[in-house]
Design a protein around this motif. Structure first.
Motif, PDB file in Angstrom:
ATOM      1  N   ILE A  20       5.638   4.525   8.470  1.00 66.66           N
ATOM      2  CA  ILE A  20       4.820   5.067   7.499  1.00 66.66           C
ATOM      3  C   ILE A  20       3.708   3.579   7.053  1.00 66.66           C
ATOM      4  O   ILE A  20       4.628   2.486   6.236  1.00 66.66           O
ATOM      5  CB  ILE A  20       5.829   5.127   6.116  1.00 66.66           C
ATOM      6  N   PRO A  21       2.343   3.624   7.134  1.00 67.64           N
ATOM      7  CA  PRO A  21       2.062   2.606   6.892  1.00 67.64           C
ATOM      8  C   PRO A  21       1.767   2.568   5.212  1.00 67.64           C
ATOM      9  O   PRO A  21       1.426   3.346   4.736  1.00 67.64           O
ATOM     10  CB  PRO A  21       0.422   3.186   7.712  1.00 67.64           C
ATOM     11  N   LEU A  22       1.614   1.162   5.029  1.00 67.49           N
ATOM     12  CA  LEU A  22       1.049   1.313   3.658  1.00 67.49           C
ATOM     13  C   LEU A  22       0.140   2.052   3.277  1.00 67.49           C
ATOM     14  O   LEU A  22      -1.101   2.295   3.754  1.00 67.49           O
ATOM     15  CB  LEU A  22       0.539  -0.672   3.143  1.00 67.49           C
ATOM     16  N   GLY A  23       0.276   3.067   2.241  1.00 66.03           N
ATOM     17  CA  GLY A  23      -0.752   3.590   1.026  1.00 66.03           C
ATOM     18  C   GLY A  23      -1.254   5.214   1.692  1.00 66.03           C
ATOM     19  O   GLY A  23      -1.721   5.828   1.551  1.00 66.03           O
ATOM     20  N   VAL A  24       0.173   5.299   2.995  1.00 64.50           N
ATOM     21  CA  VAL A  24      -0.372   6.832   3.590  1.00 64.50           C
ATOM     22  C   VAL A  24       1.393   7.596   2.801  1.00 64.50           C
ATOM     23  O   VAL A  24       2.187   7.426   2.378  1.00 64.50           O
ATOM     24  CB  VAL A  24       0.384   6.868   5.189  1.00 64.50           C
ATOM     25  N   LYS A  25       0.723   8.591   2.227  1.00 61.49           N
ATOM     26  CA  LYS A  25       1.256   9.536   1.742  1.00 61.49           C
ATOM     27  C   LYS A  25       2.424   9.966   2.859  1.00 61.49           C
ATOM     28  O   LYS A  25       2.516  10.565   3.719  1.00 61.49           O
ATOM     29  CB  LYS A  25       0.526  10.933   1.361  1.00 61.49           C
ATOM     30  N   HIS A  26       3.658  10.309   2.136  1.00 62.49           N
ATOM     31  CA  HIS A  26       4.962  10.392   3.300  1.00 62.49           C
ATOM     32  C   HIS A  26       6.147  11.218   2.940  1.00 62.49           C
ATOM     33  O   HIS A  26       6.471  11.413   1.436  1.00 62.49           O
ATOM     34  CB  HIS A  26       5.440   9.170   4.275  1.00 62.49           C
ATOM     35  N   ARG A  27       6.930  11.872   3.445  1.00 58.07           N
ATOM     36  CA  ARG A  27       7.818  12.079   2.588  1.00 58.07           C
ATOM     37  C   ARG A  27       9.432  12.635   3.648  1.00 58.07           C
ATOM     38  O   ARG A  27       9.335  12.679   4.807  1.00 58.07           O
ATOM     39  CB  ARG A  27       7.366  13.846   2.436  1.00 58.07           C
ATOM     40  N   LEU A  28      11.070  12.627   3.547  1.00 57.38           N
ATOM     41  CA  LEU A  28      12.281  12.236   4.611  1.00 57.38           C
ATOM     42  C   LEU A  28      12.640  13.674   4.037  1.00 57.38           C
ATOM     43  O   LEU A  28      13.124  13.759   2.989  1.00 57.38           O
ATOM     44  CB  LEU A  28      12.909  11.100   3.943  1.00 57.38           C
ATOM     45  N   GLU A  29      12.966  15.164   4.673  1.00 60.29           N
ATOM     46  CA  GLU A  29      13.676  15.602   4.521  1.00 60.29           C
ATOM     47  C   GLU A  29      14.835  15.928   5.808  1.00 60.29           C
ATOM     48  O   GLU A  29      14.726  15.683   6.737  1.00 60.29           O
ATOM     49  CB  GLU A  29      12.872  16.652   3.921  1.00 60.29           C
ATOM     50  N   GLN A  81       5.117  11.155  -1.673  1.00 63.10           N
ATOM     51  CA  GLN A  81       5.568   9.740  -2.228  1.00 63.10           C
ATOM     52  C   GLN A  81       4.231   8.971  -1.611  1.00 63.10           C
ATOM     53  O   GLN A  81       4.013   9.055  -0.767  1.00 63.10           O
ATOM     54  CB  GLN A  81       6.749   8.806  -2.746  1.00 63.10           C
ATOM     55  N   MET A  82       4.072   7.570  -2.187  1.00 67.27           N
ATOM     56  CA  MET A  82       3.006   6.580  -1.535  1.00 67.27           C
ATOM     57  C   MET A  82       3.309   5.087  -1.541  1.00 67.27           C
ATOM     58  O   MET A  82       3.772   5.395  -3.289  1.00 67.27           O
ATOM     59  CB  MET A  82       1.786   7.258  -1.656  1.00 67.27           C
ATOM     60  N   HIS A  83       3.433   4.332  -1.087  1.00 71.97           N
ATOM     61  CA  HIS A  83       3.422   2.878  -2.094  1.00 71.97           C
ATOM     62  C   HIS A  83       2.230   2.003  -1.774  1.00 71.97           C
ATOM     63  O   HIS A  83       1.210   2.278  -0.731  1.00 71.97           O
ATOM     64  CB  HIS A  83       4.654   2.596  -1.286  1.00 71.97           C
ATOM     65  N   HIS A  84       1.766   1.497  -2.465  1.00 76.84           N
ATOM     66  CA  HIS A  84       1.002   0.116  -2.626  1.00 76.84           C
ATOM     67  C   HIS A  84       0.524  -1.239  -2.235  1.00 76.84           C
ATOM     68  O   HIS A  84       0.206  -1.514  -1.585  1.00 76.84           O
ATOM     69  CB  HIS A  84       0.103   0.214  -4.274  1.00 76.84           C
ATOM     70  N   HIS A  85       1.742  -1.747  -2.135  1.00 81.70           N
ATOM     71  CA  HIS A  85       2.082  -2.911  -1.504  1.00 81.70           C
ATOM     72  C   HIS A  85       3.546  -3.102  -0.017  1.00 81.70           C
ATOM     73  O   HIS A  85       3.679  -4.053   0.025  1.00 81.70           O
ATOM     74  CB  HIS A  85       3.082  -3.249  -2.383  1.00 81.70           C
ATOM     75  N   ARG A  86       3.696  -1.977   0.605  1.00 83.07           N
ATOM     76  CA  ARG A  86       4.437  -1.589   1.698  1.00 83.07           C
ATOM     77  C   ARG A  86       4.687  -0.628   2.062  1.00 83.07           C
ATOM     78  O   ARG A  86       4.183   0.180   2.090  1.00 83.07           O
ATOM     79  CB  ARG A  86       6.138  -1.563   1.071  1.00 83.07           C
ATOM     80  N   ALA A  87       5.051  -1.212   3.755  1.00 82.36           N
ATOM     81  CA  ALA A  87       4.505  -0.317   4.861  1.00 82.36           C
ATOM     82  C   ALA A  87       6.587  -0.282   5.311  1.00 82.36           C
ATOM     83  O   ALA A  87       6.950  -0.768   4.444  1.00 82.36           O
ATOM     84  CB  ALA A  87       3.986  -0.632   6.308  1.00 82.36           C
ATOM     85  N   GLN A 141      11.385  -1.834   5.659  1.00 83.14           N
ATOM     86  CA  GLN A 141      10.778  -2.593   4.803  1.00 83.14           C
ATOM     87  C   GLN A 141       9.894  -3.403   4.825  1.00 83.14           C
ATOM     88  O   GLN A 141      10.894  -5.008   5.244  1.00 83.14           O
ATOM     89  CB  GLN A 141      10.596  -2.159   3.484  1.00 83.14           C
ATOM     90  N   SER A 142       8.350  -3.859   4.608  1.00 80.90           N
ATOM     91  CA  SER A 142       7.620  -5.160   4.943  1.00 80.90           C
ATOM     92  C   SER A 142       6.563  -4.834   3.972  1.00 80.90           C
ATOM     93  O   SER A 142       5.928  -3.843   3.893  1.00 80.90           O
ATOM     94  CB  SER A 142       7.452  -5.647   6.529  1.00 80.90           C
ATOM     95  N   GLY A 143       6.619  -6.359   3.387  1.00 76.77           N
ATOM     96  CA  GLY A 143       5.458  -6.120   2.467  1.00 76.77           C
ATOM     97  C   GLY A 143       5.610  -7.022   1.473  1.00 76.77           C
ATOM     98  O   GLY A 143       6.603  -7.939   1.182  1.00 76.77           O
ATOM     99  N   SER A 144       3.912  -7.051   0.307  1.00 79.91           N
ATOM    100  CA  SER A 144       4.031  -7.905  -0.600  1.00 79.91           C
ATOM    101  C   SER A 144       5.014  -8.058  -1.955  1.00 79.91           C
ATOM    102  O   SER A 144       5.155  -8.696  -2.456  1.00 79.91           O
ATOM    103  CB  SER A 144       2.749  -8.099  -0.654  1.00 79.91           C
ATOM    104  N   TYR A 145       5.569  -6.111  -1.521  1.00 81.62           N
ATOM    105  CA  TYR A 145       6.509  -6.430  -3.064  1.00 81.62           C
ATOM    106  C   TYR A 145       7.425  -5.065  -2.201  1.00 81.62           C
ATOM    107  O   TYR A 145       6.640  -4.168  -1.850  1.00 81.62           O
ATOM    108  CB  TYR A 145       5.397  -5.700  -4.621  1.00 81.62           C
ATOM    109  N   LEU A 146       8.672  -5.184  -2.822  1.00 81.58           N
ATOM    110  CA  LEU A 146       9.239  -4.096  -2.463  1.00 81.58           C
ATOM    111  C   LEU A 146      10.137  -3.634  -3.493  1.00 81.58           C
ATOM    112  O   LEU A 146      10.917  -2.852  -2.771  1.00 81.58           O
ATOM    113  CB  LEU A 146      10.648  -4.792  -1.130  1.00 81.58           C
ATOM    114  N   GLY A 147       9.740  -3.364  -5.114  1.00 79.90           N
ATOM    115  CA  GLY A 147      10.537  -3.097  -5.683  1.00 79.90           C
ATOM    116  C   GLY A 147      10.336  -1.468  -5.981  1.00 79.90           C
ATOM    117  O   GLY A 147       9.038  -1.263  -5.157  1.00 79.90           O
ATOM    118  N   GLU A 148      11.410  -0.665  -6.311  1.00 77.09           N
ATOM    119  CA  GLU A 148      11.742   0.467  -6.410  1.00 77.09           C
ATOM    120  C   GLU A 148      10.365   0.949  -7.501  1.00 77.09           C
ATOM    121  O   GLU A 148      10.202   2.004  -7.064  1.00 77.09           O
ATOM    122  CB  GLU A 148      12.830   1.035  -7.072  1.00 77.09           C
ATOM    123  N   ASP A 149      10.046   0.577  -7.960  1.00 74.15           N
ATOM    124  CA  ASP A 149       8.708   1.260  -9.252  1.00 74.15           C
ATOM    125  C   ASP A 149       7.096   1.203  -8.083  1.00 74.15           C
ATOM    126  O   ASP A 149       6.392   1.367  -8.757  1.00 74.15           O
ATOM    127  CB  ASP A 149       8.928   0.175 -10.243  1.00 74.15           C
TER     128      ASP A 149
END
Length: 468
Positions: free
Chosen positions: A425-434, A390-396, A447-455
């Motif tokens: 994990i920087p913002l916008g980087v694909k990542h996975r935890l196993e 996955q990847m996030h647009h608004h949080r690291a 988590q840190s960023g402008s938006y932290l919602g699960e969506d």
């Protein structure tokens, strides 16, 4: 000898036991009486009866909860039928009947809600065996609860006079207090438990006669179902297009073949906190407790605690304490908790649906702290499990391993982290935890960023079939 196959209905998302029961984690998955959940207790109650492993009908959103709780019992892997949308009990049971007959059998189906309490399992099993010959001959049997009070919260079944299994005269809606008392005085009236026993093919025949529109829709949804391991995913478009109706309205109130067996088995639908108090063990002052509770000069009260709760000088109250909400109510007004849930939904507050600790197919996360532009979670990943790529647009995110071993995909890098090691994990980087290990992986995520919602999740790969 006719084969018996239990069917456990686990599609409910009731909130009458809020704040403990919520849409994403309803009461059938909760340990309300003992150490096991109501679903697990139901499984144990029916397992000695069935010649075939139980079928489970569950809400799509609860599929991994149901599978994991049954796995914890070491139960034979059942087929879990997934309802893409709720359509009440008649379509759910029709789907179960089609699944039961898919292998060429026509077994007797013992249909049970998975969120009820039966304190006398032996008496229940005796009753089922007593009803099997009639069901094998074509009767649609229901189990009526011998009433011990003029209860207004249940529908009633009026039976022919006599003993044992007998013909149903009529089903009646939930009565007012005076009518309920008249039923108790007259005798021959029993609480409608929602438990049934009949041949799979016979139920489908009756449904075809009285509600062919329901049967047609379920047949199409079942024929187009996708098989995903032990899950049978009914086709969403076809199932959603079908009518919604209960088995009582669709079949039982119309058929000429309904029979009722009165039973006294310590049954409760656990439909409210006061109902749970009634079936729980109580001390000399009438108090029932779950968890770390101290009661001083208090009587006839119920307390469910995750942390320590003290009751002082209170009578007839209910106190329920969870990580993110506390309920305090008079015991005779606990039905009004539904108004609280309605208000939470109207305000789009998460407490209507989710607990602070949220279960996922790979494990769980607990949001232990949150503030302006940050959130802290405690994450548990089951052995061999993996989150989506996955990847996030608004949080690291910062991950710190507390115990176990983490396999981390971060962009093009693959890392193995052990206890007290961390990564970013920087913002916008694909990542996975196993979790590649044999023990649960525990870590802290910041988590840190402008938006932290699960969506704010873009999924690229997911072993559990999730998207978005």
């Amino acid at each position: 000898m006719d084969k018996l196959q239990p069917v456990l209905l686990s599609g409910g998302s009731g909130t009458r036991l809020w704040p403990l029961s919520r849409e994403a984690y309803p009461k059938q998955f909760l340990p309300l009486i003992g150490e096991e959940s109501l679903l697990q207790e139901t499984w144990r109650r029916v397992a000695p009866l069935g010649d075939l492993p139980p079928l489970v009908v569950a809400n799509e959103e609860h599929r991994f909860l149901a599978a994991e709780q049954l796995r914890q019992l070491g139960a034979p892997t059942p087929a879990i039928l997934l309802e893409p949308v709720g359509r009440n009990t008649a379509p759910a049971i029709a789907a179960a009947a089609l699944q039961a007959m898919a292998g060429g059998e026509d077994p007797l189906l013992l249909v049970l809600p998975s969120d009820h309490v039966v304190r006398d399992a032996a008496a229940f099993q005796v009753a089922v065996r007593a009803a099997m010959p009639a069901a094998a001959e074509g009767a649609l049997v229901t189990f009526g609860i011998v009433p011990d009070a003029p209860e207004t919260g249940f529908g009633y079944i009026q039976a022919e006079s006599g003993k044992g299994l007998r013909k149903v005269l009529r089903f009646v809606e939930k009565p007012d207090a005076a009518t309920a008392q008249s039923y108790l005085d007259a005798g021959g009236y029993y609480w409608n438990s929602g438990m049934f026993l009949f041949r799979a093919g016979r139920f489908l025949d009756e449904l075809k006669q009285f509600r062919p529109d329901i049967l047609d829709a379920v047949r199409v949804a079942f024929a187009a179902a996708r098989h995903d391991g032990d899950f049978v995913r009914l086709d969403k478009a076809a199932f959603a297009a079908g009518p919604s109706d209960s088995i009582d309205y669709a079949v039982m109130e119309k058929t000429a073949h309904a029979m009722v067996l009165p039973v006294d088995i310590g049954w409760s639908d656990v439909g409210s906190w006061s109902a749970l108090w009634e079936v729980a063990e109580r001390d000399a002052d009438g108090n029932a407790h779950h968890g770390d509770v101290i009661a001083v000069d208090s009587r006839n009260s119920y307390a469910y605690a995750q942390r320590m709760v003290a009751l002082v000088g209170v009578d007839d109250v209910v106190v329920v304490e969870t990580d993110d909400a506390v309920l305090v109510a008079r015991k005779d007004r606990v039905q009004e908790v539904k108004q609280v849930v309605a208000q939470l939904k109207a305000e789009q507050r998460s407490q209507a649906v989710l607990h602070r600790k949220v279960y996922r197919p790979w494990g769980a996360y607990d949001s232990i702290d949150m503030g302006e532009r940050f959130q802290v979670k405690r994450i548990t990943v089951n052995p061999g499990a993996a989150l989506s790529l996955q990847m996030h647009h608004h949080r690291a995110e910062h991950w710190i391993v507390v115990s176990g071993t983490a396999k981390v995909t971060r962009g093009e890098d693959i890392l193995l982290l052990s206890e007290n090691e961390s990564t970013y994990i920087p913002l916008g980087v694909k990542h996975r935890l196993e979790n590649p290990g044999k023990v649960p992986l525990e870590l802290i995520e910041v988590q840190s960023g402008s938006y932290l919602g699960e969506d704010d999740i873009v999924r690229f790969e997911d072993v559990y079939g999730r998207s978005g």
